[in-house]
Design a protein around this motif. Sequence first.
Motif, PDB file in Angstrom:
ATOM      1  N   VAL A 292       0.851  -1.196   0.000  1.00 49.74           N
ATOM      2  CA  VAL A 292       0.000   0.000   0.000  1.00 49.74           C
ATOM      3  C   VAL A 292       0.882   1.240   0.000  1.00 49.74           C
ATOM      4  O   VAL A 292       1.841   1.331   0.771  1.00 49.74           O
ATOM      5  CB  VAL A 292      -0.935   0.038   1.232  1.00 49.74           C
ATOM      6  CG1 VAL A 292      -1.788   1.318   1.204  1.00 49.74           C
ATOM      7  CG2 VAL A 292      -1.834  -1.185   1.271  1.00 49.74           C
TER       8      VAL A 292
ATOM      9  N   HIS B 232       0.456   5.521   0.125  1.00 47.88           N
ATOM     10  CA  HIS B 232      -0.356   6.733   0.198  1.00 47.88           C
ATOM     11  C   HIS B 232       0.215   7.759  -0.783  1.00 47.88           C
ATOM     12  O   HIS B 232       1.440   7.882  -0.917  1.00 47.88           O
ATOM     13  CB  HIS B 232      -0.349   7.301   1.618  1.00 47.88           C
ATOM     14  CG  HIS B 232      -1.081   6.446   2.599  1.00 47.88           C
ATOM     15  ND1 HIS B 232      -2.364   6.734   3.018  1.00 47.88           N
ATOM     16  CD2 HIS B 232      -0.722   5.313   3.224  1.00 47.88           C
ATOM     17  CE1 HIS B 232      -2.752   5.810   3.878  1.00 47.88           C
ATOM     18  NE2 HIS B 232      -1.780   4.935   4.023  1.00 47.88           N
TER      19      HIS B 232
ATOM     20  N   SER C  41       0.617  10.803  -0.568  1.00 45.22           N
ATOM     21  CA  SER C  41       1.504  11.762   0.089  1.00 45.22           C
ATOM     22  C   SER C  41       2.904  11.207   0.320  1.00 45.22           C
ATOM     23  O   SER C  41       3.847  11.969   0.576  1.00 45.22           O
ATOM     24  CB  SER C  41       0.905  12.197   1.432  1.00 45.22           C
ATOM     25  OG  SER C  41       0.730  11.071   2.288  1.00 45.22           O
ATOM     26  N   GLU C  42       3.070   9.879   0.230  1.00 45.89           N
ATOM     27  CA  GLU C  42       4.372   9.256   0.461  1.00 45.89           C
ATOM     28  C   GLU C  42       5.274   9.275  -0.758  1.00 45.89           C
ATOM     29  O   GLU C  42       6.483   9.028  -0.655  1.00 45.89           O
ATOM     30  CB  GLU C  42       4.182   7.799   0.910  1.00 45.89           C
ATOM     31  CG  GLU C  42       3.471   7.627   2.234  1.00 45.89           C
ATOM     32  CD  GLU C  42       3.176   6.170   2.547  1.00 45.89           C
ATOM     33  OE1 GLU C  42       3.064   5.853   3.738  1.00 45.89           O
ATOM     34  OE2 GLU C  42       3.062   5.365   1.599  1.00 45.89           O
TER      35      GLU C  42
ATOM     36  N   ILE D 171      -3.523   4.767  -2.483  1.00 49.10           N
ATOM     37  CA  ILE D 171      -4.683   5.365  -1.824  1.00 49.10           C
ATOM     38  C   ILE D 171      -4.383   6.808  -1.445  1.00 49.10           C
ATOM     39  O   ILE D 171      -3.215   7.212  -1.452  1.00 49.10           O
ATOM     40  CB  ILE D 171      -5.132   4.564  -0.592  1.00 49.10           C
ATOM     41  CG1 ILE D 171      -4.004   4.506   0.448  1.00 49.10           C
ATOM     42  CG2 ILE D 171      -5.580   3.164  -0.976  1.00 49.10           C
ATOM     43  CD1 ILE D 171      -4.411   3.813   1.724  1.00 49.10           C
TER      44      ILE D 171
END
Length: 283
Positions: free
Chosen positions: A220, A222, A224-225, A283
């Motif tokens: 997974v 994100h 923002s990562e 996500i």
Amino acid sequence: MKIDNNDRAKILIEALPYIRQYYNKIIVIKYGGNAMINEDLKKAVMGDIVLLSLIGVKVVLIHGGGPEITGMLNKVGKKSEFIDGLRVTDRETVDIAQMVLSGKINKGLVNLIQNTGGKAIGLCGCDGHIIEAETLDEKLGYVGKITNVNVEPINDLLDRGYIPVISTIGCDSENNIYNINADTAASKIAGMLKAEGFISMTDIRGLLRDKDDEDSLIPVVHASEAPQLISEGIISGGMIPKVDCCIEAVRQGVKKVFMIDGRVPHSILLETLTNEGIGTMFI
């Protein structure tokens, strides 16, 4: 390995919540890589797509075809040149790209879907001006930057029960034709369709923490990562634009975005209809 009737029943029951979740929803699949070259994998992919369609999922298949374009250019004695991973595309090259993508590959996939029990219609981005574009960079020639996406023809086909199969050729109001990156086109079309899912098929397991270790899959990510992963070198080279497209799809409202290994038979079904999944979800 032999599967008994109880195991078969368990597999079907496990898939039920996912069938319910995707029923009458749109999934956009970007198809390319080894799964497009290997004939057995190609048949498995088309089988997955037909199965999803038959259980009520609205599937949109978007394909590229870089190796086939290179092969045809070689046949006519034209050398391929790349800048930052993008093919320099003069007028002759874009004509060949259109012929290969919108002709040979597109119609071959449509025929295979039909022969597997599905209903498909082939389109290129010029049909209904699905993909409008302009020059991305003068030094690249007819490589296009998408300026507008018209999903009305796609929705019309989906409403009639067809699987749209789209080659990524774009156009403009001055009759110019452009070769469009398939990942970019698929991401933007998925966003405009407000798709439930977007699946990008690649030649690796997904996003890897160590590019040389396929067991280092990151399940997974994100959105923002991503900048941190790029600065650490975990996302690098040709993986950067692929990840950017996945993240852009998330930001455009696509609910589930996956990068999966197209070398694995039935990887689409494993990702969409099982508990575990096999790739990286954004996500």
